[in-house]
Design a protein around this motif. Structure first.
Motif, PDB file in Angstrom:
ATOM      1  N   ARG A  91      10.549  -5.524  30.751  1.00  0.00           N
ATOM      2  CA  ARG A  91      10.091  -6.859  30.356  1.00  0.00           C
ATOM      3  C   ARG A  91      11.227  -7.692  29.770  1.00  0.00           C
ATOM      4  N   LYS A 136      12.882 -10.312  27.201  1.00  0.00           N
ATOM      5  CA  LYS A 136      12.640 -10.700  25.818  1.00  0.00           C
ATOM      6  C   LYS A 136      13.522 -11.892  25.502  1.00  0.00           C
ATOM      7  N   ASP A 185      13.033  -2.400  28.329  1.00  0.00           N
ATOM      8  CA  ASP A 185      12.413  -1.653  29.432  1.00  0.00           C
ATOM      9  C   ASP A 185      12.418  -2.567  30.650  1.00  0.00           C
ATOM     10  N   LYS A 210       8.853 -10.225  17.096  1.00  0.00           N
ATOM     11  CA  LYS A 210       7.943 -10.690  18.140  1.00  0.00           C
ATOM     12  C   LYS A 210       7.012 -11.763  17.607  1.00  0.00           C
ATOM     13  N   ARG A 251      16.490  -7.699  28.579  1.00  0.00           N
ATOM     14  CA  ARG A 251      15.353  -6.865  28.979  1.00  0.00           C
ATOM     15  C   ARG A 251      15.123  -5.748  27.971  1.00  0.00           C
TER      16      ARG A 251
END
Length: 123
Positions: free
Chosen positions: A63, A65, A61, A24, A59
């Motif tokens: 959200r 990515k 969950d 991230k 995705r």
């Protein structure tokens, strides 16, 4: 390995999968800096970016990515130290790395990378 590049493939115990190093963005961090930081954190290797290798969008969950992948050369490696995020690191020839990767998007990135030149993270 006789001029054949090897690919860093990591095992993530949280997901029990094998993947390419990735992570991230930290606050106010660009994609290039994040790629180099994550590779060093996950493999113990300081690398140099060469060129963009591709992107994957999926995705986690609910959200989305976005992961950007880069061709890199390893400049220096320290001994790999397993941790809670990455417990195994293997340097594999491209064919073996392709077979080991758990995610189709990463296999696609690797396949495309091998078709045009140096691999994502090679030494």
């Amino acid at each position: 390995m006789n001029g054949v590049p090897t690919i860093a493939v990591i095992h993530r115990p949280k997901y029990d999968d094998w993947s390419l190093p990735k992570g991230k963005l930290d606050r106010d961090e660009g994609f290039r800096h994040a790629a180099l930081r994550e590779v060093e954190e996950e493999t113990g290797c300081h690398a140099r970016l060469l060129r963009f290798a591709g992107a994957s969008l999926y995705r986690v969950d609910v959200r989305p990515k976005l992961v950007l992948y880069w061709h890199m050369n390893v400049e220096e490696c320290r001994a790999f130290e397993p941790n809670r995020e990455v417990d195994r690191l293997e340097w594999l020839p491209p064919r073996d790395a392709f077979a080991r990767l758990a995610h189709p998007g990463e296999r696609r990135i690797l396949r495309r990378s091998l078709a045009v030149g140096p691999t994502n993270l090679a030494r």
